[in-house]
Design a protein around this motif. Structure first.
Motif, mmCIF file in Angstrom:
data_model
loop_
_atom_site.group_PDB
_atom_site.id
_atom_site.type_symbol
_atom_site.label_atom_id
_atom_site.label_comp_id
_atom_site.label_asym_id
_atom_site.label_seq_id
_atom_site.Cartn_x
_atom_site.Cartn_y
_atom_site.Cartn_z
ATOM 1 N N GLY A 46 0.765 -1.227 0.215
ATOM 2 C CA GLY A 46 -0.175 0.015 -0.213
ATOM 3 C C GLY A 46 1.167 1.547 -0.327
ATOM 4 O O GLY A 46 0.574 1.958 -0.413
ATOM 5 N N LYS A 49 4.099 1.946 -4.508
ATOM 6 C CA LYS A 49 4.783 1.493 -5.512
ATOM 7 C C LYS A 49 4.337 0.716 -6.924
ATOM 8 O O LYS A 49 5.342 1.549 -8.245
ATOM 9 C CB LYS A 49 5.652 -0.182 -4.862
ATOM 10 C CG LYS A 49 6.386 0.115 -3.362
ATOM 11 C CD LYS A 49 6.978 -1.371 -3.332
ATOM 12 C CE LYS A 49 5.943 -2.562 -2.687
ATOM 13 N NZ LYS A 49 5.485 -2.215 -1.999
ATOM 14 N N THR A 51 1.857 1.934 -7.917
ATOM 15 C CA THR A 51 1.274 3.297 -8.730
ATOM 16 C C THR A 51 2.672 4.132 -9.222
ATOM 17 O O THR A 51 2.240 3.822 -10.512
ATOM 18 C CB THR A 51 1.067 4.066 -7.170
ATOM 19 O OG1 THR A 51 -0.379 3.372 -6.286
ATOM 20 C CG2 THR A 51 0.497 5.041 -8.452
#
Ligand code: ADP
Ligand code: MG
Length: 235
Positions: A46, A49, A51
């Motif tokens: 979350g 990474k 993204t």
């Protein structure tokens, strides 16, 4: 193409942010990746990474900041030009690639070049070469259920490198594999890098990250540390 003697960085992110509603998935990321580099992107689940990788792969557009891929300002490209850049320059490998049941490895790889409009005969020849490259010359006619998880991932890599992309982006490529198959896949990524491909690998595995020449740590959507960038004096 820029009229430049020196090749531009393969990836250049400047002040790149990506928000989803209120959520800042990635905040003001600066990252330069030179041709021929291999680096790990590490960070908790979350942390942003994928993204960042998807933005590098032009699969997602940033909310703010600029992205250059192989010298091209991604912002200025139409969707059509973007697909052409992606097809010619970038290969993707994901944690698990879904290979269609009943399709032999050779055709699964050859189908990766459908966009090229080349005849099947030519695509199969290139696919055979790519499968050879990943050590699967003896598995050309095997269907997914006749391949191990590690072999399936190598088929996915063959498909990703078919067009000899400058940039290979791998999102947790060993995440679904046992450690021995994972090591084979990592060795293969090192081979590709030695042959000139720029390789960016997202990994949860600290040992894998530490084995790569450069580590970029992400935390809460920010680059917390980049071993490829010198810390300012006194920092
Ligand atoms: P990582 O790959 O490090 O696990 P991601 O980049 O997938 O992290 O996600 C970063 C944050 O952005 C997470 O909070 C995630 O839930 C959120 N996020 C990612 N993609 C989307 C999306 N398409 N829509 C909404 N939120 C998203
Ligand atoms: Mg992810």
């Amino acid at each position: 193409m820029k009229p430049s003697v020196v090749s531009p960085p393969v990836v250049e992110l400047a002040g790149v942010s990506k928000t989803y509603g209120e959520l800042a998935a990635l905040s003001e990321a600066d990252l330069v990746v030179q041709r021929g580099e291999m680096l790990a992107i590490v960070g908790p689940s979350g942390s942003g990474k994928s993204t960042m990788l998807n933005i590098m792969g032009t699969l997602a557009r940033p909310t703010a900041g600029t992205v250059h891929i192989d010298g091209h300002a991604v912002d200025d490209l139409s969707d059509r030009e973007l697909s052409a850049l992606r097809a010619g320059t970038i290969g993707f490998v994901f944690q698990s690639f879904h290979l269609a049941a009943g399709v032999p490895a050779l055709d699964a790889v050859a189908d990766g070049m459908l966009y090229s409009g080349r005849p099947l005969r030519v695509r199969r020849r290139q696919a055979r070469r790519a499968l050879h490259r990943v050590g699967l010359a003896h598995r050309l006619y095997n269907e997914p259920h006749q391949l191990s998880g590690g072999e399936r991932q190598r088929v996915a890599i063959a498909r990703a490198v078919l067009g000899d992309p400058a940039l290979l982006l791998a999102d947790e490529p060993t995440g679904a594999l046992d450690s021995r198959s994972g090591a084979v896949v990592m060795e293969l990524l090192h081979d590709l890098r030695r042959a000139g491909t720029t390789v960016v690998v997202i990994t949860h595995d600290r040992d894998i990250a530490a084995s790569l020449p450069r580590e970029v740590h992400i935390k809460d959507g920010r680059i917390a540390h980049d071993s490829g960038v010198l810390e300012p004096a006194g920092a």
